[in-house]
Design an enzyme around this catalytic site. Structure first.
Site, short mmCIF file in Angstrom:
data_model
loop_
_atom_site.label_atom_id
_atom_site.label_comp_id
_atom_site.label_asym_id
_atom_site.label_seq_id
_atom_site.Cartn_x
_atom_site.Cartn_y
_atom_site.Cartn_z
N TRP A 31 0.85 -1.18 0.00
CA TRP A 31 0.00 0.00 0.00
C TRP A 31 0.89 1.24 0.00
O TRP A 31 1.92 1.26 0.66
CB TRP A 31 -0.89 -0.01 1.25
CG TRP A 31 -2.10 0.85 1.12
CD1 TRP A 31 -2.26 2.09 1.67
CD2 TRP A 31 -3.30 0.56 0.40
NE1 TRP A 31 -3.48 2.59 1.34
CE2 TRP A 31 -4.15 1.67 0.56
CE3 TRP A 31 -3.73 -0.52 -0.35
CZ2 TRP A 31 -5.42 1.74 -0.02
CZ3 TRP A 31 -4.98 -0.46 -0.92
CH2 TRP A 31 -5.81 0.64 -0.76
N ALA A 62 0.03 -2.00 6.36
CA ALA A 62 0.76 -1.79 7.61
C ALA A 62 0.32 -2.73 8.72
O ALA A 62 1.15 -3.18 9.52
CB ALA A 62 0.62 -0.33 8.05
N VAL A 63 -0.95 -3.04 8.79
CA VAL A 63 -1.45 -3.91 9.86
C VAL A 63 -0.80 -5.29 9.79
O VAL A 63 -0.61 -5.94 10.81
CB VAL A 63 -2.99 -4.01 9.80
CG1 VAL A 63 -3.52 -5.06 10.76
CG2 VAL A 63 -3.62 -2.65 10.11
N GLU A 64 -0.41 -5.72 8.61
CA GLU A 64 0.18 -7.05 8.43
C GLU A 64 1.67 -7.11 8.77
O GLU A 64 2.25 -8.20 8.84
CB GLU A 64 -0.05 -7.52 6.99
CG GLU A 64 -1.50 -7.79 6.65
CD GLU A 64 -2.34 -6.54 6.43
OE1 GLU A 64 -3.56 -6.61 6.71
OE2 GLU A 64 -1.80 -5.50 5.99
N LEU A 92 -1.59 7.18 5.05
CA LEU A 92 -2.07 8.54 4.79
C LEU A 92 -3.46 8.71 5.39
O LEU A 92 -4.32 7.85 5.22
CB LEU A 92 -2.15 8.80 3.28
CG LEU A 92 -0.83 9.01 2.56
CD1 LEU A 92 -1.00 8.88 1.05
CD2 LEU A 92 -0.26 10.37 2.90
N HIS A 98 -10.34 5.07 10.02
CA HIS A 98 -9.47 3.95 9.65
C HIS A 98 -8.00 4.28 9.91
O HIS A 98 -7.23 3.43 10.37
CB HIS A 98 -9.70 3.60 8.17
CG HIS A 98 -8.94 2.41 7.70
ND1 HIS A 98 -9.25 1.13 8.10
CD2 HIS A 98 -7.86 2.30 6.88
CE1 HIS A 98 -8.41 0.28 7.53
NE2 HIS A 98 -7.56 0.97 6.79
N PHE A 123 10.67 1.04 13.71
CA PHE A 123 9.43 1.62 13.18
C PHE A 123 9.78 2.63 12.08
O PHE A 123 10.19 3.75 12.37
CB PHE A 123 8.65 2.30 14.30
CG PHE A 123 7.25 2.66 13.94
CD1 PHE A 123 6.24 1.73 14.11
CD2 PHE A 123 6.94 3.90 13.41
CE1 PHE A 123 4.92 2.04 13.77
CE2 PHE A 123 5.63 4.22 13.08
CZ PHE A 123 4.62 3.29 13.25
N ARG A 137 9.40 13.61 3.90
CA ARG A 137 10.08 12.66 4.76
C ARG A 137 10.81 11.56 3.98
O ARG A 137 11.34 10.63 4.58
CB ARG A 137 9.07 12.05 5.74
CG ARG A 137 8.68 13.06 6.80
CD ARG A 137 7.33 12.79 7.43
NE ARG A 137 7.04 13.78 8.46
CZ ARG A 137 6.59 15.02 8.24
NH1 ARG A 137 6.35 15.43 7.01
NH2 ARG A 137 6.37 15.85 9.23
#
Length: 168
Positions: A31, A62-64, A92, A98, A123, A137
């Protein structure tokens, strides 16, 4: 606003011990791929410059990331385990809650990993409101967060090895 220029992060004066045998596993999201790819490029630049090996694993979002790190750790032979993991991705903000759920989930997951496995999980997930903030960034006015994640990994590998020597 936090800025790495205001820290001693880039100071490697302690001297980097021989880290050529160290493997760093990057777990990168699909993603927001362009941002994640740019973060990965920054990480790889720093790791290569310092003689570390790397491997990249892709996950959907990211959750994975915490699952992939834990699964890798649990299923690789002990002698082949990495010296560190780096989580890379970008979340984003959208119009729904969410964003908060995803950010909280990945943050808590990485924190749990740092408390439960003996390799640091760094992280390197950007959590930003806009594409412009993400761009700032990945080489813009806020530096390169991929490079910073790699430096953090190197320093945490050093710390981990120093502490292991004290145990011996």
């Amino acid at each position: 606003m936090a800025d790495s220029k205001d820290s001693t992060l880039w100071n490697l004066n302690e001297g980097i011990p021989e880290l050529q045998d160290a493997l760093v596993v990057l777990v990168k999201t699909e993603w927001n791929a362009a941002i994640a790819d740019a973060l990965e490029e920054g990480v790889l630049r720093v790791l290569s410059r310092n003689g570390l090996r790397s491997e990249t694993i892709l996950v959907p979002g990211a959750v994975e990331i915490p699952f992939a790190i834990r699964h890798y750790w649990d299923n690789v032979r002990k002698k082949d385990r990495p010296a560190a993991f780096i989580a890379l991705g970008c979340v984003l903000r959208g119009d729904t809650p969410h964003f908060e759920y995803v950010c909280q989930s990945v943050t808590m997951g990485i924190t749990q990993l740092n408390l439960s496995i003996s390799a640091p999980s760094i992280f390197g997930v950007l959590t930003v409101n806009t594409q412009e903030q993400a761009d700032e960034r990945i080489g813009g006015r806020h530096g390169h967060k991929g490079e910073e994640a790699a430096i953090t990994a190197i320093k945490m590998i050093q710390l981990s090895r120093r502490l292991k020597k004290k145990e011996e």
